[in-house]
Design an enzyme around this catalytic site. Structure first.
Site, PDB file in Angstrom:
ATOM      1  N   HIS A  22       3.341   7.165   5.343  1.00  0.00           N
ATOM      2  CA  HIS A  22       2.113   7.830   5.787  1.00  0.00           C
ATOM      3  C   HIS A  22       1.315   7.038   6.818  1.00  0.00           C
ATOM      4  O   HIS A  22       0.533   7.619   7.554  1.00  0.00           O
ATOM      5  CB  HIS A  22       1.233   8.212   4.594  1.00  0.00           C
ATOM      6  CG  HIS A  22       0.428   7.087   4.021  1.00  0.00           C
ATOM      7  ND1 HIS A  22       0.918   6.232   3.074  1.00  0.00           N
ATOM      8  CD2 HIS A  22      -0.833   6.664   4.289  1.00  0.00           C
ATOM      9  CE1 HIS A  22      -0.004   5.335   2.761  1.00  0.00           C
ATOM     10  NE2 HIS A  22      -1.076   5.563   3.488  1.00  0.00           N
ATOM     11  N   ASP A  37     -26.720  12.510 -24.310  1.00  0.00           N
ATOM     12  CA  ASP A  37     -25.262  12.589 -24.368  1.00  0.00           C
ATOM     13  C   ASP A  37     -24.588  11.353 -23.800  1.00  0.00           C
ATOM     14  O   ASP A  37     -23.610  11.427 -23.085  1.00  0.00           O
ATOM     15  CB  ASP A  37     -24.759  13.849 -23.661  1.00  0.00           C
ATOM     16  CG  ASP A  37     -25.206  13.899 -22.208  1.00  0.00           C
ATOM     17  OD1 ASP A  37     -26.052  13.061 -21.823  1.00  0.00           O
ATOM     18  OD2 ASP A  37     -24.705  14.757 -21.465  1.00  0.00           O
ATOM     19  N   HIS A  50       0.810  -1.223   0.000  1.00  0.00           N
ATOM     20  CA  HIS A  50       0.000   0.000   0.000  1.00  0.00           C
ATOM     21  C   HIS A  50       0.849   1.282   0.000  1.00  0.00           C
ATOM     22  O   HIS A  50       0.714   2.107  -0.912  1.00  0.00           O
ATOM     23  CB  HIS A  50      -0.995  -0.059   1.165  1.00  0.00           C
ATOM     24  CG  HIS A  50      -1.698   1.230   1.435  1.00  0.00           C
ATOM     25  ND1 HIS A  50      -2.556   1.798   0.520  1.00  0.00           N
ATOM     26  CD2 HIS A  50      -1.673   2.063   2.499  1.00  0.00           C
ATOM     27  CE1 HIS A  50      -3.028   2.934   1.023  1.00  0.00           C
ATOM     28  NE2 HIS A  50      -2.506   3.122   2.225  1.00  0.00           N
ATOM     29  N   GLU A  73      -0.070   5.867  12.306  1.00  0.00           N
ATOM     30  CA  GLU A  73      -1.439   5.369  12.466  1.00  0.00           C
ATOM     31  C   GLU A  73      -1.456   3.866  12.767  1.00  0.00           C
ATOM     32  O   GLU A  73      -2.213   3.413  13.616  1.00  0.00           O
ATOM     33  CB  GLU A  73      -2.215   5.668  11.170  1.00  0.00           C
ATOM     34  CG  GLU A  73      -3.652   5.186  11.143  1.00  0.00           C
ATOM     35  CD  GLU A  73      -4.578   6.036  12.016  1.00  0.00           C
ATOM     36  OE1 GLU A  73      -4.103   7.041  12.558  1.00  0.00           O
ATOM     37  OE2 GLU A  73      -5.747   5.667  12.162  1.00  0.00           O
ATOM     38  N   ASP A  74      -0.604   3.109  12.105  1.00  0.00           N
ATOM     39  CA  ASP A  74      -0.745   1.652  12.147  1.00  0.00           C
ATOM     40  C   ASP A  74       0.413   0.879  12.771  1.00  0.00           C
ATOM     41  O   ASP A  74       0.385  -0.345  12.803  1.00  0.00           O
ATOM     42  CB  ASP A  74      -0.970   1.110  10.721  1.00  0.00           C
ATOM     43  CG  ASP A  74      -2.327   1.534  10.183  1.00  0.00           C
ATOM     44  OD1 ASP A  74      -3.215   1.818  11.007  1.00  0.00           O
ATOM     45  OD2 ASP A  74      -2.486   1.596   8.963  1.00  0.00           O
TER      46      ASP A  74
HETATM   47 MN    MN Z   1      -2.925   4.525   3.869  1.00  0.00          MN
END
Ligand code: MN
Length: 736
Positions: free
Chosen positions: A72, A260, A48, A76-77
């Site tokens: 990034h 269209d 990722h 967070e993880d």
């Molecule tokens: Mn991410």
């Protein structure tokens, strides 16, 4: 799967003097700390961040952004915190990762759909660096592309958020490709059935549509060639599923009614003249629908989009759209701000890059501003931006309730504003606040993303002080309203007591008069007031004299007859007065239950103690202020005799503590302070403060603040200090 070498290759190709070493270190760090983690697909987690970094490299973002893409999710993880990250990668990357982590936190909190507008604003409010937006979009796009392994509910939730928050941001930034992909993936995951049905409907018509498109593009090609109009590419395309679905729903159409469904696009070499020449060719082949021509080249959309749009009536009578734009315009339409660098000179110096980033920053801020300022998120709104502010979000701060509801407040707001924003009841009974779990003063300024918990007590009341630190008019008005209600209630109460006292002087029943609604109302009217309550309030405020009210009540004749000033006292009355005087009671005193309650406040100048002789003075808005009878201010107050009332201490068991300052003058020897504080402690009296100094004439000056219940208690304290060897004199000190 992406490899770090692919990413590095892209950066090397796209950027001048790239810091490849930084990217490699970021990669190693990310790989180390995400090791063992797996994505829902079962792949290693590292896939990722690598994919995100690749997209950023593709956008030609700087190596700091690409490295941040790799890092990034570590805060967070993984167990890595910001300080650790800072020690490895410095302030810039840490700042970017922090921004991304905060945004991730918002997404986790917000669950209510109707908050979309606020969440979007808040996400943007958290962005202090435009690169955060671009990295977040890349992050979201990769997650959307790979969400098939998640449960349907989770897919729907993330997709809804994408539709509400990230697709509009991409649109604003002119990132057409990003927006389309985000929208189509969201549509597919929120409404899987409708998506399937609609794509089947399109597939069924595909051969027919392709045939029509081929005819159109061939005809365009022929026309351009015959007229020597240069072109790079002619595209034929079928409308995107999400925008088709929206149109069908909005206009309540079936797919066959959409004119269209197909469109053509001509991409010309980089000179806008080519576009206009191509347009004339198109209008030569087919008849244009007049009101559907738009020149976004002469007047670009505010998200940088440029193109000519025209609708023409096709050979079979069906109209379709043709878009004409240069190669450069096409890139901008697809990539928006991210295309920014692509048309800069290939060989850029480092300094040019910084300037270029600065320019990008300004462009992004300019583009995002309307998203924040307008409340309706009409995505078709092409309003131009009125002002160019550098601070993107100067006005608002977004905070959460503990349940994750967002509260939008002006900058500088405090927990009190927050409390009133939730409910006026919550504001009125607010006694404290926690921000992010910690108790804070009520005047603390709220920050973006704060989780605010308001502590309330059911019978608690607003404080006048709050007016000094609320910023919302809602809070201000409620507090003011409460204060004026309170003042009125107080003055009515004071007015009632004063009037009762006056009736007693005239020896008529106070109850009878106060309950005589008609008479009270009549008198009120005579004073130009509406109701009996207004009359009492006016008396309480000292504006109306109770004696005059009584004159109106009784009529001139009766008033003169009963007037105590002209009447002789009965023997009983004279006797009672003497008794009261003997035991030290005022004649018609108002009983003071305590001090600093609704009706009464203790005068600061003399700080009267329970047990001391006192006098009351009606003060506007403060009720009755209690002074010591010997206070030097009282003499001045006596000028306004109507406002002076007799008061006396209620007999009370409640032991109310009061602080009193005492000054002892002593001989200058050691141990005086200890001797005095010991003496005070011995009679079980609290000491608030004690300090010693030497006077000019070489005496000890010891100032002690003690906590006493009443005058007697204070006298005991004074006596015990006086008995300490070396003490010359003891006196009470008032604050002014
Ligand atoms: Mn991410």
């Amino acid at each position: 799967m992406f490899r770090i070498e692919d990413v590095i290759e892209k950066v090397e190709k796209n950027r001048p003097e790239p810091n490849i070493e930084l990217i490699r270190r970021a990669y190693m760090f990310s790989a180390l700390h995400h090791r063992g983690q797996k994505r829902a697909s079962g792949e290693p987690y590292l896939v990722h961040p690598l994919a995100v970094a690749d997209m950023l490299a593709e956008m030609r973002l700087d190596e700091v952004s690409v490295s941040t893409g790799l890092l990034h999710d570590v805060v967070e993880d993984t167990l890595i915190d910001l300080d650790t990250l800072r020690s490895y990668f410095g302030e810039e990357i840490t700042h970017l990762v922090d921004g991304l982590t905060k945004i991730a936190h918002i997404s986790n909190l917000s669950k209510e759909k109707q908050q979309a507008e606020n969440v979007r604003k808040m996400v943007l409010a958290m962005v202090t660096d435009v690169r955060v937006v671009l990295i977040k979009l890349a992050d979201r796009l990769h997650n959307m592309r790979t969400m098939q392994f998640l449960k349907p509910e989770k897919r729907a939730r993330i997709s809804q958020e994408t539709l509400d928050i990230y697709a509009p941001i991409a649109h604003r930034l002119g990132m057409g490709k990003m927006r389309s992909e985000l929208e189509d993936l969201s549509f597919q995951n929120i409404y899987p059935e409708e998506y399937k049905r609609l794509s089947k409907e399109v597939e069924v018509r595909r051969p027919e549509l392709d045939e029509a498109l081929e005819k159109i593009t061939k005809k365009i090609e022929k026309g351009l060639t015959e007229n020597d109009v240069p072109y790079v590419e002619i595209q034929g395309r079928v409308k995107r599923l999400y925008s088709l679905w929206k149109k069908l729903k909005k206009r309540k159409l079936t797919i066959d009614q959409v004119y269209d469904l197909i469109a053509a696009r001509i991409i010309t070499p980089n000179d806008r003249k080519n576009c206009y020449v191509a347009l004339s060719v198109i209008h030569d082949i087919w008849t244009p629908v007049p009101e559907r021509f738009k020149d976004w080249i002469a007047i670009p959309r505010d998200n940088l989009y440029q193109s000519l749009h025209t609708s023409v009536i096709g050979d079979n009578g069906q109209s379709f759209e043709v878009q004409i734009r240069t190669e450069e315009m096409h890139h901008v339409a697809e990539e928006g701000v991210a295309a920014h660098w692509k048309y800069k000179e290939k060989k850029l110096g480092k300094q040019d890059e910084d300037e270029s980033l600065d320019e990008l920053r300004k462009t992004v801020e300019k583009l995002l501003l309307p998203l924040v300022e307008t409340t309706d998120s009409n995505e078709d709104s092409e309003d131009f931006i009125e002002s160019l502010k550098l601070d993107l979000y100067p006005k608002d701060v977004y905070a959460f309730t503990p349940r994750g509801k967002i509260v939008q407040l002006p900058r500088g707001s405090t927990p009190i504003d927050f409390a009133y924003a939730i409910h006026s009841e919550v504001g009125d009974t607010c006694t404290g606040a926690k921000i992010n779990g910690r108790i804070v003063p009520l005047k603390s300024e709220l920050q973006n993303g704060d989780v605010v918990e308001i502590l309330t007590t059911s019978n608690s009341k607003p404080s006048r002080d709050w007016l000094n630190y609320v910023v919302t008019s809602r809070a201000r008005n409620r507090i003011r309203h409460w204060i004026s209600d309170q003042q009125r209630a107080e003055s009515i109460e004071i007015g009632r007591k004063l009037l009762e006292k006056e009736t007693e002087k005239f020896r008529i029943s106070p109850k009878k008069m106060l309950n005589d609604d008609d008479a009270m109302k009549r008198i009120a009217n005579e004073y130009g007031l509406g109701r009996a309550e207004d009359l009492l309030a006016s008396i309480g405020y000292g504006k109306t004299l109770p004696r005059n009210v009584l004159a109106k009540y009784l009529g001139a004749e009766k008033f003169a007859e009963l007037d105590p000033e002209k009447r002789k006292e009965t023997r009983l009355e004279t006797g009672m007065k003497a008794v009261k005087k003997f035991i030290g009671l005022g004649e018609d005193a108002i009983i003071v239950q305590g001090v600093d309650n609704l009706l009464t406040t203790r005068a600061r100048c003399c700080n009267p103690l329970r047990g001391e002789p006192i006098v009351g003075y009606i003060s506007l808005g403060k009720g009755i202020v209690i002074h010591n009878k010997n206070c030097r201010n009282v003499k001045q107050l006596m000028i306004n005799r109507d406002r002076v009332v007799d008061v006396e201490w209620a007999k009370s068991d409640s032991q109310e503590i009061q602080s009193v300052k005492i000054l002892a003058t002593t001989e200058n020897r050691t141990g005086m302070l200890a001797g005095i504080t010991n003496a005070i402690a011995e009679i079980k009296t609290g000491i608030r403060d004690a300090r010693a100094k030497i006077s000019r004439d070489d005496k000890g000056l010891i100032e002690v603040t003690v906590e006493v219940f009443d005058k007697k208690h204070l006298d005991r304290v004074v006596t015990s200090i006086e008995q300490v060897p070396g003490v010359i004199a003891v006196e009470r000190v008032n604050s002014n």
